[in-house]
Scaffold this motif. Structure first.
Motif, PDB file in Angstrom:
ATOM      1  N   GLY A 250     -12.372 -17.410  -9.546  1.00  0.00           N
ATOM      2  CA  GLY A 250     -12.818 -15.780  -9.520  1.00  0.00           C
ATOM      3  C   GLY A 250     -13.926 -15.746  -8.634  1.00  0.00           C
ATOM      4  O   GLY A 250     -14.391 -16.452  -7.890  1.00  0.00           O
ATOM      5  N   PRO A 251     -14.515 -14.491  -8.756  1.00  0.00           N
ATOM      6  CA  PRO A 251     -14.188 -13.258  -9.888  1.00  0.00           C
ATOM      7  C   PRO A 251     -12.840 -12.707  -9.302  1.00  0.00           C
ATOM      8  O   PRO A 251     -12.640 -12.276  -8.415  1.00  0.00           O
ATOM      9  CB  PRO A 251     -15.295 -12.413  -9.620  1.00  0.00           C
ATOM     10  N   TRP A 252     -12.300 -12.406 -10.450  1.00  0.00           N
ATOM     11  CA  TRP A 252     -10.945 -11.829 -10.154  1.00  0.00           C
ATOM     12  C   TRP A 252     -10.946 -10.278 -10.566  1.00  0.00           C
ATOM     13  O   TRP A 252     -11.391  -9.931 -11.658  1.00  0.00           O
ATOM     14  CB  TRP A 252      -9.877 -12.372 -11.178  1.00  0.00           C
ATOM     15  N   LYS A 253     -11.074  -9.575  -9.400  1.00  0.00           N
ATOM     16  CA  LYS A 253     -11.171  -8.095  -9.429  1.00  0.00           C
ATOM     17  C   LYS A 253      -9.876  -7.309  -9.378  1.00  0.00           C
ATOM     18  O   LYS A 253      -8.953  -7.756  -8.744  1.00  0.00           O
ATOM     19  CB  LYS A 253     -12.398  -7.604  -8.537  1.00  0.00           C
ATOM     20  N   LEU A 254      -9.611  -6.190  -9.992  1.00  0.00           N
ATOM     21  CA  LEU A 254      -8.273  -5.222  -9.857  1.00  0.00           C
ATOM     22  C   LEU A 254      -8.754  -4.797  -8.422  1.00  0.00           C
ATOM     23  O   LEU A 254      -9.640  -4.474  -7.749  1.00  0.00           O
ATOM     24  CB  LEU A 254      -8.453  -4.149 -10.828  1.00  0.00           C
ATOM     25  N   ALA A 255      -7.300  -4.516  -7.660  1.00  0.00           N
ATOM     26  CA  ALA A 255      -7.492  -4.198  -6.364  1.00  0.00           C
ATOM     27  C   ALA A 255      -8.114  -2.913  -6.248  1.00  0.00           C
ATOM     28  O   ALA A 255      -7.918  -2.042  -7.059  1.00  0.00           O
ATOM     29  CB  ALA A 255      -6.139  -4.201  -5.888  1.00  0.00           C
ATOM     30  N   ASP A 256      -8.940  -2.603  -5.302  1.00  0.00           N
ATOM     31  CA  ASP A 256      -9.624  -1.236  -5.511  1.00  0.00           C
ATOM     32  C   ASP A 256      -8.824  -0.156  -4.845  1.00  0.00           C
ATOM     33  O   ASP A 256      -8.639   0.263  -3.820  1.00  0.00           O
ATOM     34  CB  ASP A 256     -10.953  -1.315  -4.796  1.00  0.00           C
ATOM     35  N   THR A 257      -7.963   0.533  -5.581  1.00  0.00           N
ATOM     36  CA  THR A 257      -7.004   1.704  -5.396  1.00  0.00           C
ATOM     37  C   THR A 257      -7.738   3.118  -5.690  1.00  0.00           C
ATOM     38  O   THR A 257      -7.108   4.107  -5.217  1.00  0.00           O
ATOM     39  CB  THR A 257      -5.912   1.538  -6.192  1.00  0.00           C
ATOM     40  N   THR A 258      -9.265   3.115  -5.869  1.00  0.00           N
ATOM     41  CA  THR A 258      -9.828   4.401  -6.007  1.00  0.00           C
ATOM     42  C   THR A 258      -9.858   5.293  -4.899  1.00  0.00           C
ATOM     43  O   THR A 258      -9.994   6.503  -4.842  1.00  0.00           O
ATOM     44  CB  THR A 258     -11.150   4.125  -6.540  1.00  0.00           C
TER      45      THR A 258
ATOM     46  N   LYS B 148      -7.396   2.040 -11.927  1.00  0.00           N
ATOM     47  CA  LYS B 148      -7.709   1.104 -10.969  1.00  0.00           C
ATOM     48  C   LYS B 148      -6.730  -0.136 -10.952  1.00  0.00           C
ATOM     49  O   LYS B 148      -6.602  -0.727 -12.092  1.00  0.00           O
ATOM     50  CB  LYS B 148      -9.370   0.401 -11.013  1.00  0.00           C
ATOM     51  N   GLY B 149      -6.417  -0.480  -9.767  1.00  0.00           N
ATOM     52  CA  GLY B 149      -5.580  -1.889  -9.658  1.00  0.00           C
ATOM     53  C   GLY B 149      -4.003  -1.555  -9.432  1.00  0.00           C
ATOM     54  O   GLY B 149      -3.235  -2.506  -9.539  1.00  0.00           O
ATOM     55  N   LYS B 150      -3.625  -0.360 -10.272  1.00  0.00           N
ATOM     56  CA  LYS B 150      -2.328   0.170 -10.140  1.00  0.00           C
ATOM     57  C   LYS B 150      -1.711   0.406  -8.760  1.00  0.00           C
ATOM     58  O   LYS B 150      -2.202   1.516  -8.321  1.00  0.00           O
ATOM     59  CB  LYS B 150      -2.009   1.124 -11.154  1.00  0.00           C
ATOM     60  N   VAL B 151      -1.038  -0.457  -8.322  1.00  0.00           N
ATOM     61  CA  VAL B 151      -0.542  -0.094  -6.683  1.00  0.00           C
ATOM     62  C   VAL B 151       0.843   0.471  -6.549  1.00  0.00           C
ATOM     63  O   VAL B 151       0.891   0.745  -5.482  1.00  0.00           O
ATOM     64  CB  VAL B 151      -0.355  -1.444  -5.956  1.00  0.00           C
TER      65      VAL B 151
ATOM     66  N   GLY C 117       0.748 -10.160   9.148  1.00  0.00           N
ATOM     67  CA  GLY C 117      -0.318  -9.193   8.934  1.00  0.00           C
ATOM     68  C   GLY C 117      -0.221  -7.804   8.096  1.00  0.00           C
ATOM     69  O   GLY C 117      -0.909  -6.988   8.251  1.00  0.00           O
ATOM     70  N   LYS C 118       0.853  -8.157   7.476  1.00  0.00           N
ATOM     71  CA  LYS C 118       0.934  -6.725   6.602  1.00  0.00           C
ATOM     72  C   LYS C 118       1.454  -7.478   5.140  1.00  0.00           C
ATOM     73  O   LYS C 118       1.911  -8.627   4.812  1.00  0.00           O
ATOM     74  CB  LYS C 118       2.513  -6.050   6.889  1.00  0.00           C
TER      75      LYS C 118
ATOM     76  N   LEU D  10       8.520  -3.486  -1.304  1.00  0.00           N
ATOM     77  CA  LEU D  10       7.188  -2.211  -0.981  1.00  0.00           C
ATOM     78  C   LEU D  10       6.648  -2.894   0.141  1.00  0.00           C
ATOM     79  O   LEU D  10       6.469  -4.320   0.239  1.00  0.00           O
ATOM     80  CB  LEU D  10       6.446  -2.024  -1.925  1.00  0.00           C
ATOM     81  N   VAL D  11       6.172  -2.079   1.162  1.00  0.00           N
ATOM     82  CA  VAL D  11       5.474  -2.410   2.264  1.00  0.00           C
ATOM     83  C   VAL D  11       4.134  -1.528   2.264  1.00  0.00           C
ATOM     84  O   VAL D  11       4.061  -0.321   2.144  1.00  0.00           O
ATOM     85  CB  VAL D  11       6.039  -2.488   3.452  1.00  0.00           C
ATOM     86  N   SER D  12       2.975  -2.311   2.366  1.00  0.00           N
ATOM     87  CA  SER D  12       1.636  -1.520   2.543  1.00  0.00           C
ATOM     88  C   SER D  12       1.456  -1.058   3.783  1.00  0.00           C
ATOM     89  O   SER D  12       1.626  -1.517   4.691  1.00  0.00           O
ATOM     90  CB  SER D  12       0.379  -2.532   1.904  1.00  0.00           C
ATOM     91  N   GLU D  13       0.851   0.366   3.720  1.00  0.00           N
ATOM     92  CA  GLU D  13       0.411   0.977   4.873  1.00  0.00           C
ATOM     93  C   GLU D  13      -1.222   0.867   5.291  1.00  0.00           C
ATOM     94  O   GLU D  13      -1.554   1.355   6.250  1.00  0.00           O
ATOM     95  CB  GLU D  13       0.808   2.400   4.810  1.00  0.00           C
ATOM     96  N   GLY D  14      -1.637  -0.130   4.208  1.00  0.00           N
ATOM     97  CA  GLY D  14      -3.121  -0.322   4.580  1.00  0.00           C
ATOM     98  C   GLY D  14      -3.361  -1.935   4.019  1.00  0.00           C
ATOM     99  O   GLY D  14      -2.733  -2.785   4.756  1.00  0.00           O
ATOM    100  N   GLY D  15      -4.256  -2.175   3.084  1.00  0.00           N
ATOM    101  CA  GLY D  15      -4.433  -3.361   2.853  1.00  0.00           C
ATOM    102  C   GLY D  15      -3.602  -3.880   1.490  1.00  0.00           C
ATOM    103  O   GLY D  15      -2.741  -3.177   1.142  1.00  0.00           O
ATOM    104  N   VAL D  16      -4.152  -4.720   0.860  1.00  0.00           N
ATOM    105  CA  VAL D  16      -3.556  -5.380  -0.360  1.00  0.00           C
ATOM    106  C   VAL D  16      -3.348  -4.156  -1.390  1.00  0.00           C
ATOM    107  O   VAL D  16      -2.474  -4.320  -2.145  1.00  0.00           O
ATOM    108  CB  VAL D  16      -3.853  -6.563  -0.716  1.00  0.00           C
ATOM    109  N   GLU D  17      -4.273  -3.293  -1.448  1.00  0.00           N
ATOM    110  CA  GLU D  17      -4.546  -2.103  -2.395  1.00  0.00           C
ATOM    111  C   GLU D  17      -3.402  -1.111  -2.171  1.00  0.00           C
ATOM    112  O   GLU D  17      -2.953  -0.081  -2.950  1.00  0.00           O
ATOM    113  CB  GLU D  17      -5.745  -1.694  -2.498  1.00  0.00           C
ATOM    114  N   GLY D  18      -2.688  -1.183  -0.828  1.00  0.00           N
ATOM    115  CA  GLY D  18      -1.885  -0.228  -0.407  1.00  0.00           C
ATOM    116  C   GLY D  18      -2.609   1.109   0.343  1.00  0.00           C
ATOM    117  O   GLY D  18      -3.486   0.481   1.026  1.00  0.00           O
TER     118      GLY D  18
END
Length: 447
Positions: A138-146, A154-157, A201-202, A221-229
């Motif tokens: 850790g620290p384990w944080k929710l992916a920043d989807t804000t 937060k964290g719901k992708v 890279g995706k 699903l494929v992200s158009e940004g980072g791990v958060e989507g």
């Protein structure tokens, strides 16, 4: 999946977290422990393979194959408001992996979660959550989807509730994935067993819709940004899950609506494959928008049990040049003619009861197989994945299945459905097996 070559009372448990510093305490039978230090000295010799129970298909129930206080811990995932009463994240089908992004390790965690007010992930849940960390501890944080959905959880992708984000040429939620209602279940629709992958890279997420969905099967699903989507569904899943309809599933699933579940991804170099239960796999197209068309999906060459039970959670992991096919199987108990207890990967039947949801593994020199006979790699560790940390050490996830068997007992159920990880040990080039790290007793052989 990517190539690996590149009993304490509840409040006492949680009170011990500060002392551990890095981990939530494990349930009673699995105990509690901090992860091994990165400086743990390697074994001088490889441990030995254990003789398998005979005949083929019997389960190995030895306590050494359980997640224990000396080999495992529960990830201290950042809590959401829904987790506060329990004091930890309730999760099934725990998935963890480590990827190197811009020269740094990025750990990801996800799994099947439940919506507030429900006991489990059905008949509906509210999608897929992702946690990230710079290390396994850790620290384990929710992916920043804000930044994507201000004011949303937060964290719901991804979630069926994101259907309103669909636009011409960009589908976030396919029509068959949306929530729906009927008189029997009310609200229906859920996502199960997600995995997060970083490939070329995706960021990709492979998951499946659950039994209460309009169509039940695997999607990506494929992200158009980072791990958060933000994430969108790939083109090949706009109309349906991967593959063609098959028989199976509960009787309430409509004819033609059941496809292949438990989709997973294996990548090696610039190539990627979809891995499915029922022995199947498929190569992805170069653009990763669908699988390569084929009349019949190819099958892994396996050595089945006789008879073969229902297996779930197929996952391929490459380690030290070999391919490991990981699957989940129920160890069911019954009575032998002499009155002794039998533990085996049997099909359901009279007098048979679920005992533990195990991880069974087979090894091969090639991705397609032929694979060896299976062995019990982890007791209670079924529907998992194997991965290596950024020090090169192999691990497995586990969650302790509360739906039946040992972890469904009322005295244990509150400590099941956890985001657990357990160290693995390799028996070297002679043995070529991966097991849950066993006690040091008996570490002889295979040098």
């Amino acid at each position: 999946m990517t190539s690996a070559d590149s009993g304490f009372p509840r409040r006492s448990l949680l009170g011990g977290v500060a002392g551990l510093g890095v981990a939530t305490a494990l349930p009673t039978a699995a105990a509690r422990a901090a992860p091994a230090s990165a400086e743990t000295a390697p074994l001088g010799r490889h441990p030995s393979n254990w003789p398998d129970p005979e005949p083929y298909g019997l389960a190995d129930t030895r306590p050494d194959l359980w997640p224990r206080e000396d080999n495992s811990f529960v990830l201290p995932l950042e809590l959401r408001p829904r987790d506060e009463n329990l004091g930890r994240v309730w999760i099934r089908d725990t998935y963890v992996n480590c990827f190197v992004v811009d020269g740094r390790p990025v750990y990801v965690a996800t799994g099947t979660t439940r919506s507030p007010g429900l006991d489990g992930p059905a008949p509906w849940n509210d999608g897929i959550f992702v946690w990230v960390s710079p290390s396994l501890e850790g620290p384990w944080k929710l992916a920043d989807t804000t930044g994507i959905r201000p004011g949303a959880e937060k964290g719901k992708v991804w979630s069926p509730e994101f259907a309103g984000e669909n636009r011409p040429g960009r589908t976030v939620v396919a029509p068959w994935q949306e929530y729906w209602h009927d008189d029997r279940f009310g609200k229906r629709g859920e996502a199960w067993a997600p995995e997060v992958h970083y490939f070329r890279g995706k960021w990709y997420i492979v998951a499946c819709t659950g039994d209460h969905s309009r169509k039940v099967g695997s999607f990506m699903l494929v992200s158009e940004g980072g791990v958060e989507g933000p994430y969108r569904i790939v083109e090949g899943n706009i109309e349906k899950p991967f593959g063609d309809p098959v028989t199976g599933g509960p009787d309430f699933i409509e004819p033609g609506a059941y496809f292949h579940i438990d989709g997973s991804l294996y990548s090696e170099g610039q190539d990627a494959w979809l891995v499915l239960h029922n022995d199947l796999y498929a190569r992805f197209r170069d653009d990763m928008e669908d699988i390569v068309p084929t009349t019949n999906l190819p099958k892994f060459q396996q050595k089945p049990y006789a008879p073969e039970p229902y297996l779930e959670g197929a996952y391929v992991f490459k380690y030290e040049g070999r391919y490991y096919l990981v699957q989940a199987a129920w160890d069911r108990t019954s009575d032998n003619p002499d009155g002794t207890r039998r533990y085996a990967y049997d099909k359901p039947g009279p007098g048979r009861r679920e005992h533990q949801y195990d991880a069974v593994v087979a090894v091969s020199d090639t991705f397609e197989g032929p694979y060896s006979e299976r062995w019990t790699a982890g007791v209670g560790a079924g529907h998992n994945n194997f991965f290596v940390d950024h020090h090169g050490r192999p691990w497995s996830t586990f969650f302790l299945n509360p739906s039946a068997g040992h972890w469904s007992d009322p005295s244990r159920r509150a400590d099941a459905a956890v985001p657990g990880v357990v160290q693995l040990e390799w028996t070297g080039p002679a043995g070529n097996r991966l097991y849950v790290k066993r006690r040091s007793l008996g570490r002889t052989g295979n040098g």
